[in-house]
Each structure stands twice: as structure tokens, then as C-alpha cells.
Motif scaffolding. Structure first.
Motif, short mmCIF file in Angstrom:
data_model
loop_
_atom_site.label_atom_id
_atom_site.label_comp_id
_atom_site.label_asym_id
_atom_site.label_seq_id
_atom_site.Cartn_x
_atom_site.Cartn_y
_atom_site.Cartn_z
N UNK A 147 0.82 -1.20 0.00
CA UNK A 147 0.00 0.00 0.00
C UNK A 147 0.85 1.25 0.00
N UNK A 148 1.98 1.20 0.71
CA UNK A 148 2.92 2.31 0.68
C UNK A 148 3.48 2.51 -0.72
N UNK A 159 -3.81 -3.31 3.19
CA UNK A 159 -3.54 -4.41 4.12
C UNK A 159 -4.75 -5.27 4.36
N UNK A 160 -5.89 -4.64 4.57
CA UNK A 160 -7.14 -5.38 4.79
C UNK A 160 -7.50 -6.21 3.56
N UNK A 203 -4.56 5.82 5.08
CA UNK A 203 -5.81 5.09 4.83
C UNK A 203 -5.66 4.12 3.66
N UNK A 204 -4.97 4.54 2.60
CA UNK A 204 -4.77 3.65 1.46
C UNK A 204 -3.89 2.47 1.86
N UNK A 205 -2.86 2.73 2.68
CA UNK A 205 -2.01 1.63 3.17
C UNK A 205 -2.82 0.65 4.01
N UNK A 237 4.69 2.03 7.13
CA UNK A 237 3.28 2.27 6.79
C UNK A 237 2.42 2.53 8.02
N UNK A 238 1.57 3.52 7.93
CA UNK A 238 0.58 3.92 8.94
C UNK A 238 1.25 4.43 10.21
#
Length: 257
Positions: free
Chosen positions: A22-23, A89-90, A83-85, A59-60
């Protein structure tokens, strides 16, 4: 025999990998629309050009530790980055439950990465670059058919239907729907098939209408103002991938099919 502890451990590992990818999606989202290299220069603040240390790239957590601001110039860092990261992940973790084989899990994870990249580029520059969408169409058509996520005919039909329905909306709306959205649906159609692709677009339109109305009532959106639509497409695709078959069954029962 499947062991719950192992299942959750794999999902947790995929979640961590998703944060990392995501990063990378954030890097793609910022640099590709500007035709910059995604490798060089090193990650830096886009305002003061301060080169980020390794601990500023976690990330985050780094965003939380820095309280959402650059360490040097204190310029706010948009919340969409963590949020995108987090969402990536989810979605990577969800691939574990979507795929029945290792190959399918990998394909679903890569598909979610592609969707998040598209969300990022749309939020950053309101485009889905051809360098992302066109290769993805070929990749996911082949991946979907080869790993039996969809049958070859269903994947091909989904690709055509996905592109055609968004292109039709673009023509009927006088160009207000971007052509990049239609190209995005080439890969979406190949992964979901024709019926679920149609459902995902209906949901995307519903999400867009409800959220857009909310923004209008809150005074955050002016009449005629263009908004990125790919985030709504992503919501529609996510809900459809998770619950699409159940929603279709409910719909068929309601109409008496």
C-alpha cells in the motif's frame, strides 16, 4: 484439515505485506501521473524535499508518530496516505479467504493492489493512467482464466461487458464519466465476470450518489464540480467481491427469478 491459528497467522502476514505494498501504491499514485521514476529519487517530502529516514517510511505508524506532518517543514501529510495503506492491508488479508489456491490468493492480492493504485492516481490527478490500466487488463484476463477465478469465456465476457457499460455511461453523460474508469473495468470485468461487474458498477453509482449528496448538503461539493469516481468504483468492487453472490441471490428472490 485447516487450523484456525494458521489461518489467522497467514491473514496477519498478508495484512503486513499489504501495508508495505500500500505504501508502494502511494508512490505510484503520486509519481506515475507526473511521469516520474518510481525508483529515484528516494522518498521525500513533496513540499520541502526533505529525504525521509527509514523510520518515516513505516506504513501507517510513521504517519501516526509524526502526527500527520512532515518532520522538517511541518506541512500536513494527507490522511489518504495511511488510509490507502491500511485498506490495502485489509484487502491483502481478504485475499486469503477469496482464493481457494495459493495462485488465486496471489492474483486477488495483486488485483487489490491494482485497484488501490487506481484509487491513488484518481485522488491525486483524477486519472487512471494507461500504463496501469492496459497492462492490467491483459494480466488479469490471463490470471483469472489460468487460475480458474473465472472461466475463460466468463473472464473475456466480463472484460468486454465491464468496459462497454462504463463507456456507454460516458457517452450518455457527455463525457462526465472518464475513459480511464472504462479502462479500469477491463481488469475488473476479467476478475468478477459480467454479472458481478454490472453489480459492482451499480453499487459504485449508489455509493457515489449517497456520498455526493452528503457532501453537497455539507457544503463541501459545489454544483457541477467533478469528483474522483474511482474510490466509489473501488467500494463497489470490494462489496461485490465479498458479498456479490449473496446480493444477487437476494435480488433474484425479490424479483421472483
Amino acid at each position: 484439515m485447516q487450523y484456525p491459528a494458521v489461518t489467522w497467522l497467514v491473514a496477519a502476514l498478508l495484512f503486513v505485506y499489504g501495508l508495505v505494498f500500500g505504501s508502494f501504491a502511494n508512490v505510484i499514485a503520486y509519481r506515475v501521473p507526473r511521469r516520474e521514476s518510481v525508483v529515484w529519487p528516494r522518498s521525500h517530502c513533496v513540499h520541502c524535499h526533505h529525504t525521509l529516514a527509514w523510520w518515516e517510511l513505516v506504513p501507517v505508524l510513521s504517519w501516526l508518530a509524526l502526527r500527520g506532518r512532515c518532520r522538517k517543514c511541518r506541512t500536513p501529510i494527507a490522511v489518504r496516505y495511511p488510509l490507502l495503506e491500511l485498506l490495502t492491508g485489509v484487502l491483502f488479508a481478504s485475499a486469503w479467504w477469496q482464493g481457494h489456491t495459493i495462485a488465486q490468493v496471489v492474483v486477488w492480492a495483486l488485483f487489490w493492489l491494482y485497484i488501490m493504485m487506481a484509487v491513488g492516481t484518481d485522488l491525486t490527478a483524477m486519472i487512471v493512467p494507461n500504463v496501469l490500466s492496459l497492462p492490467a487488463a491483459v494480466i488479469f484476463l490471463c490470471a483469472s482464466g489460468l487460475t480458474h477465478i473465472q472461466s475463460w469465456p466468463n473472464a473475456a465476457m466480463g472484460l468486454v461487458v465491464g468496459f462497454a457499460m462504463v463507456l456507454l455511461v460516458r457517452l450518455l453523460s457527455g463525457g462526465r464519466m472518464g475513459l480511464g474508469d472504462a479502462k479500469l473495468y477491463l481488469a475488473v470485468g476479467a476478475m468478477l465476470g459480467p454479472w458481478l461487474s454490472l453489480l459492482s458498477f451499480v453499487l459504485a453509482a449508489l455509493f457515489g450518489s449517497v456520498i455526493g449528496l452528503g457532501l453537497r448538503l455539507a457544503g463541501k461539493l459545489k454544483a457541477g464540480q467533478l469528483v474522483p469516481f474511482v474510490p466509489f468504483i473501488a467500494l463497489g468492487v470490494i462489496v461485490t467481491a465479498w458479498y456479490g453472490h449473496a446480493l444477487l441471490r437476494v435480488y433474484m428472490q425479490l424479483v421472483g427469478w
